[in-house]
Design a protein around this motif. Structure first.
Motif, PDB file in Angstrom:
ATOM      1  N   ILE A   1      -0.416   0.546 -11.580  1.00 34.87           N
ATOM      2  CA  ILE A   1      -0.284   0.694 -12.979  1.00 34.87           C
ATOM      3  C   ILE A   1       0.463   1.850 -13.430  1.00 34.87           C
ATOM      4  O   ILE A   1       0.022   2.965 -12.908  1.00 34.87           O
ATOM      5  N   GLY A   2       1.377   1.829 -14.267  1.00 32.20           N
ATOM      6  CA  GLY A   2       2.255   2.700 -14.806  1.00 32.20           C
ATOM      7  C   GLY A   2       3.106   3.306 -13.659  1.00 32.20           C
ATOM      8  O   GLY A   2       3.935   4.393 -14.209  1.00 32.20           O
TER       9      GLY A   2
ATOM     10  N   LYS B   1       8.259   0.613  -2.132  1.00 31.50           N
ATOM     11  CA  LYS B   1       7.045   1.320  -2.071  1.00 31.50           C
ATOM     12  C   LYS B   1       6.134   0.043  -1.818  1.00 31.50           C
ATOM     13  O   LYS B   1       5.834  -0.884  -2.547  1.00 31.50           O
ATOM     14  N   TYR B   2       5.223  -0.206  -0.854  1.00 29.29           N
ATOM     15  CA  TYR B   2       4.227  -1.093  -0.615  1.00 29.29           C
ATOM     16  C   TYR B   2       3.308  -1.310  -1.701  1.00 29.29           C
ATOM     17  O   TYR B   2       2.773  -0.079  -2.035  1.00 29.29           O
ATOM     18  N   LEU B   3       2.927  -2.319  -2.003  1.00 31.97           N
ATOM     19  CA  LEU B   3       1.770  -2.428  -3.240  1.00 31.97           C
ATOM     20  C   LEU B   3       2.448  -2.057  -4.452  1.00 31.97           C
ATOM     21  O   LEU B   3       1.626  -1.779  -5.201  1.00 31.97           O
TER      22      LEU B   3
ATOM     23  N   ILE C   1       8.037  -7.249  -5.458  1.00 37.86           N
ATOM     24  CA  ILE C   1       6.770  -6.848  -5.364  1.00 37.86           C
ATOM     25  C   ILE C   1       6.606  -5.498  -4.807  1.00 37.86           C
ATOM     26  O   ILE C   1       5.677  -4.733  -5.031  1.00 37.86           O
ATOM     27  N   ASP C   2       7.790  -5.049  -4.163  1.00 39.09           N
ATOM     28  CA  ASP C   2       7.567  -3.630  -3.388  1.00 39.09           C
ATOM     29  C   ASP C   2       8.807  -2.840  -3.643  1.00 39.09           C
ATOM     30  O   ASP C   2       8.997  -1.884  -3.217  1.00 39.09           O
TER      31      ASP C   2
ATOM     32  N   ASN D   1       6.139   9.152  -5.305  1.00 38.09           N
ATOM     33  CA  ASN D   1       6.048   9.197  -4.025  1.00 38.09           C
ATOM     34  C   ASN D   1       6.389   7.738  -3.104  1.00 38.09           C
ATOM     35  O   ASN D   1       5.681   7.170  -2.283  1.00 38.09           O
ATOM     36  N   PRO D   2       7.666   7.058  -3.455  1.00 36.04           N
ATOM     37  CA  PRO D   2       8.081   6.104  -2.567  1.00 36.04           C
ATOM     38  C   PRO D   2       8.055   6.321  -1.312  1.00 36.04           C
ATOM     39  O   PRO D   2       8.568   7.411  -0.554  1.00 36.04           O
ATOM     40  N   ASP D   3       8.073   5.083  -0.607  1.00 35.35           N
ATOM     41  CA  ASP D   3       8.166   4.958   0.927  1.00 35.35           C
ATOM     42  C   ASP D   3       9.738   5.211   1.199  1.00 35.35           C
ATOM     43  O   ASP D   3       9.992   5.866   2.312  1.00 35.35           O
ATOM     44  N   HIS D   4      10.635   4.910   0.542  1.00 28.95           N
ATOM     45  CA  HIS D   4      12.102   5.049   0.687  1.00 28.95           C
ATOM     46  C   HIS D   4      12.577   5.149  -0.680  1.00 28.95           C
ATOM     47  O   HIS D   4      12.397   4.431  -1.663  1.00 28.95           O
ATOM     48  N   LEU D   5      13.614   6.338  -0.837  1.00 34.78           N
ATOM     49  CA  LEU D   5      14.249   6.384  -1.938  1.00 34.78           C
ATOM     50  C   LEU D   5      15.789   6.466  -1.536  1.00 34.78           C
ATOM     51  O   LEU D   5      16.146   7.239  -0.762  1.00 34.78           O
TER      52      LEU D   5
END
Length: 452
Positions: A323-324, A316-318, A347-348, A376-380
């Motif tokens: 936090i958390g 996931k970007y950023l 970092i991502d 809600n990750p960009d890729h799992l």
């Protein structure tokens, strides 16, 4: 004083029993004996513990069990016959096995624990009876009498600190041999609870600490602990001496000669452990010692690979700004009762490494769905074919370039390394590979550090 523990293969029949007694009586310092249940006599034989588990299942399911019970009793009778032990000396042992179904258990988990524990209990009773029959002064001591108190679940118990104060007050004559059953303790409510499978090692370590032994001798069916799995490496180097923490690191990924949980009481009591072969007691075996003042002989002590892992990869970007984020993932795992092994991150990206034996396909889908909805990750991605290779050695602490020495042979053998991590102690390097490459990874690293 020495505590000496014999594994199941060392007490499987009359002949191995006799060898164990020869070892016990050869050294007057060996005064405390811990027994396992009888193991396999031949490769296609059945361990007594497995017979007792089948006995318990049949009782729980209200199925006939006389044939299984007969098999169990016959194992002890065969050993007794080898020593010409009078039949009446087995009366109490046999009666207890017959009475197990009539016991009062809080639930079926406690029932299972009680049945399993009687493999060790019966063998300890038999060992004491045989020793007395041969003219040695021996006493069978139960965990209740000794004060081995436990908490936790019925089939995965944990010793409690009170045990050691009770053992401090345990008294015995200088002349007698004390025979303890391994594998179990007594809950505060008075029920039997077993340690995890192979837990007789744990009992031996508890007694070694609690009775202030000078040495804990653990007799098994190998000459030593080896620097690599003999099924992967032909004739690997035996380890003559290693530290507690080296053994802990190697046990994590698959060294199975000695129960890793048994190290904790030994560490706490500062008791050295000597792993030896029952059939070759004259050989030095492997000595496991405190790390203080330890002088390593080699850079690497051992290499082991475990193939029972899997990984959940998230991108996931950023991610590092949220936090958390990690906390919410861990809360999902905790809700489903799943512990994670490692969590290397960038970092991502995060990779959560799990023990595959803890989870099933349904649980994987449930956890993955909840993670997707929650963070809600960009890729799992679920990686099912994961392996971890541990390279361990006290000699690595002050050695520059060890990581390069490990990775270079892997690269030459075209072995992908999706994860690498060095522990804070600097005595271990963990490498993630795919399980199809695990054995080749061990061979490549072993050749680099040992063959040369």
């Amino acid at each position: 004083m020495k505590v000496v523990k014999f594994g199941g293969s060392s007490l499987a029949d009359g002949e191995t029993f006799a060898q164990a007694i020869k070892i016990i009586t050869a050294d007057p310092e060996r005064r405390v004996i811990v027994t396992s249940a009888p193991g396999k006599r031949t490769p296609d034989d059945i361990k007594v513990t497995d017979l007792l588990i089948e006995y318990a299942h049949r009782v729980i399911n209200k199925q006939p069990y006389d044939d299984v019970l007969t098999q169990i009793i016959s194992r002890y009778q065969a050993i007794a016959k080898y020593f010409n032990l009078p039949a009446e000396k087995l009366t109490d042992l046999i009666q207890r096995l017959h009475d197990l179904p009539a016991g009062k258990y809080p639930n079926n988990h406690y029932l299972m624990a009680a049945f399993k524990a009687h493999g060790e209990r019966s063998n300890a009773m038999l060992m004491a009876a045989v020793l007395n029959h041969l003219g040695y002064e021996a006493r069978f001591v139960t965990p209740t009498e000794a004060g081995i108190r436990v908490t936790g679940t019925p089939n995965n118990a944990n010793v409690i600190p009170e045990t050691y104060s009770l053992l401090d007050h345990f008294t015995a004559k200088q002349s007698e041999l004390l025979v303890f059953p391994g594998f179990y303790g007594i809950t505060l409510a008075g029920h039997i609870a077993t340690f995890s499978r192979g837990g007789s090692d744990i009992t031996g370590a508890i007694l070694a600490r609690g009775l202030h032994a000078d040495l804990y001798e653990n007799f098994t069916d190998v000459d030593a602990i080896y620097s690599a799995n003999p099924n992967v490496i032909d004739d690997p180097e035996p380890i003559t001496k290693m530290t507690y923490r080296e053994m802990r690191e190697l046990s994590y990924a698959g060294f199975s000669v000695f129960h890793d949980e048994a190290l904790i009481p030994a560490i706490q009591g500062n008791v050295p452990i000597n792993v030896k072969n029952t059939q070759h007691p004259e050989k030095p075996g492997t000595l496991i010692v405190p790390d203080k003042n330890f002088q390593p002989r080699d850079i690497v002590t051992g290499i082991v690979s475990g193939k029972h892992f899997a990984a959940l990869y998230l991108h996931k970007y950023l991610l590092n700004k949220q936090i958390g984020f990690t906390l919410r993932i861990l809360q999902i795992l905790a809700k489903h009762g799943i512990s994670y092994e490692h969590m290397p991150s960038g970092i991502d990206d995060i990779t959560i490494i799990l023990d595959r034996d803890q989870i099933n396909d349904q649980l994987i889908d449930e956890v993955s769905n909840e993670i997707q909805e929650t963070v809600n990750p960009d890729h799992l991605e679920w990686i099912d074919n994961y392996a971890i290779t541990m390279v361990v050695g006290e000699g690595m602490r002050n050695r520059v370039g060890v990581i390069n020495d490990i990775l270079e042979p892997l690269a030459k053998n075209h072995i992908a390394v999706p994860m690498i991590n060095q522990g804070a102690s600097r005595i271990s390097i963990m490498i993630g590979t795919f399980d199809k490459d695990a054995d080749n990874a061990v061979r490549a690293i072993y050749h680099r550090f040992f063959a040369n």
